[in-house]
Design a protein around this motif. Structure first.
Motif, short mmCIF file in Angstrom:
data_model
loop_
_atom_site.label_atom_id
_atom_site.label_comp_id
_atom_site.label_asym_id
_atom_site.label_seq_id
_atom_site.Cartn_x
_atom_site.Cartn_y
_atom_site.Cartn_z
N TYR A 193 6.55 -57.31 -29.60
CA TYR A 193 5.95 -56.71 -28.41
C TYR A 193 4.52 -57.24 -28.22
CZ TYR A 193 9.62 -53.21 -27.73
OH TYR A 193 10.81 -52.58 -27.47
N ASP A 194 4.13 -57.40 -26.98
CA ASP A 194 2.77 -57.85 -26.70
C ASP A 194 1.74 -56.84 -27.17
OD1 ASP A 194 3.94 -60.05 -25.55
OD2 ASP A 194 3.66 -59.39 -23.48
N CYS A 195 2.14 -55.57 -27.31
CA CYS A 195 1.22 -54.52 -27.77
C CYS A 195 1.11 -54.48 -29.29
CB CYS A 195 1.65 -53.16 -27.25
SG CYS A 195 3.29 -52.63 -27.82
N GLY A 196 1.92 -55.31 -30.02
CA GLY A 196 1.77 -55.42 -31.46
C GLY A 196 2.94 -54.99 -32.32
N TYR A 197 3.89 -54.23 -31.77
CA TYR A 197 5.05 -53.80 -32.56
C TYR A 197 5.95 -55.00 -32.88
CZ TYR A 197 3.79 -49.10 -30.94
OH TYR A 197 3.13 -47.93 -30.66
N ILE A 198 6.59 -54.96 -34.07
CA ILE A 198 7.52 -56.02 -34.47
C ILE A 198 8.78 -55.37 -35.03
CG2 ILE A 198 7.90 -58.04 -35.94
CD1 ILE A 198 4.90 -58.42 -36.06
N TRP A 199 9.97 -55.79 -34.53
CA TRP A 199 11.24 -55.22 -34.97
C TRP A 199 12.26 -56.33 -35.22
CZ3 TRP A 199 10.50 -50.25 -35.95
CH2 TRP A 199 9.57 -49.54 -35.19
N ASP A 200 13.17 -56.09 -36.14
CA ASP A 200 14.29 -57.01 -36.40
C ASP A 200 15.53 -56.56 -35.65
OD1 ASP A 200 12.97 -58.74 -38.14
OD2 ASP A 200 13.42 -57.52 -39.90
N TYR A 201 16.24 -57.50 -35.07
CA TYR A 201 17.50 -57.22 -34.39
C TYR A 201 18.59 -58.09 -35.01
CZ TYR A 201 15.76 -54.32 -30.54
OH TYR A 201 15.25 -53.28 -29.81
#
Length: 286
Positions: A193-201
């Protein structure tokens, strides 16, 4: 590069009258792009059918829509993230004989023929939802992403692995994706996310139109399930993300623009007056 064909669709807004996602602003077209940079084709909006003539030079696109009773010119730029056989353009439009911007446009699509390698099954727009939790009754959020092969990485239909990138939007905000897809359809992406969140899919491509799996925190904690379905029509989340701000979308005037528009006007104008095709070289001002 040989000539190729692109199916595009999206939205154009009319300042003060229509907005992004308004059905009256939906636009669809099929373009042929020649090796010289000339583009021509046809399409339709709620105003009726039209013919197209113009130029695509590197990432800069300029073309005229010729309706039976009016002519509009569009000036835009190919967006940088999703590439490969995926084309996304955003820019401004106005009348051929004026330099005033009347609105903005965002269109996207994939190559249907002419480029090598062929389009990967993942390339295109995907729309779906993800659940906030593993419980089947967990709240679901809408999401949309445009995916393409990673520029500069070689892929063929027999490659064991395809490197892919994407750009998207959902209720949290705008994001980029990066990952891979195996020959058996196993799909792994990281969502930034541009706001800083990072997730694995992680999921599986079922056939060519559906992806299902789970998303998790990069630490490994499961966040919930997700599903994506391939969709031809440009999603309003994507069109909003691609909308230019204040007319500043970085369009330049390529040195070869004059000669390519001249070729389009002479040989591929499809009934559009030459002076109107050539008017695409003039700027559109907010």
């Amino acid at each position: 590069m040989t000539s190729y064909n692109i199916n595009l669709n999206g939205y154009h807004s009319f300042t003060g009258i229509s907005h992004w996602g308004d059905p009256t602003g939906y636009i669809t077209m099929t373009l042929t792009v020649l090796s010289s940079g000339v583009v021509y084709g046809s399409g339709s909006t709620t105003h009726g059918a039209f013919k197209v003539s113009g130029a695509l030079i590197d990432d800069e696109i300029r073309f005229v829509l010729n309706y039976s009773i009016k002519r509009m010119r569009y000036i835009g730029k190919r967006l940088a993230v999703a590439r490969g056989n995926v084309f996304q353009f955003a820019g401004a439009w106005g009348y051929c004989h004026q330099e005033t911007t009347l609105g903005y446009f965002a269109i996207t699509g994939t190559v249907t023929s002419g480029l090598s390698p062929p389009t990967h099954p993942l390339e295109g727009q995907w729309v779906g939802e993800y659940a906030n939790g593993v419980d089947p009754s967990a709240t679901k959020q809408r999401t949309a992403v445009v995916v393409s092969l990673r520029p500069g990485v070689t892929w063929t239909p027999t490659s064991a692995l395809a490197s892919i990138v994407g750009i998207g939007n959902d209720d949290v905000g705008t994001f980029k994706m990066s990952g891979s897809c195996k020959l058996d359809g196993t799909w792994e992406m990281v969502k930034y996310y541009d706001c800083g969140y990072i997730w694995d899919y992680k999921g599986k491509l079922n056939g060519s139109n559906n992806i299902a799996g789970f998303w998790s925190h990069v630490s490994g904690a499961i966040g919930g399930a997700f599903t994506l379905t391939k969709q031809e029509k440009l999603d309003t989340l994507i069109s909003t993300q691609n909308m230019p701000t204040g007319g500043e979308f970085g369009v330049v005037v390529p040195a070869t623009l004059e000669s390519i528009l001249q070729e389009a006007a002479n040989s591929w104008n499809q009934g559009i007056p030459a002076v109107c095709v050539q008017s695409s070289k003039a700027p559109l001002r907010p």
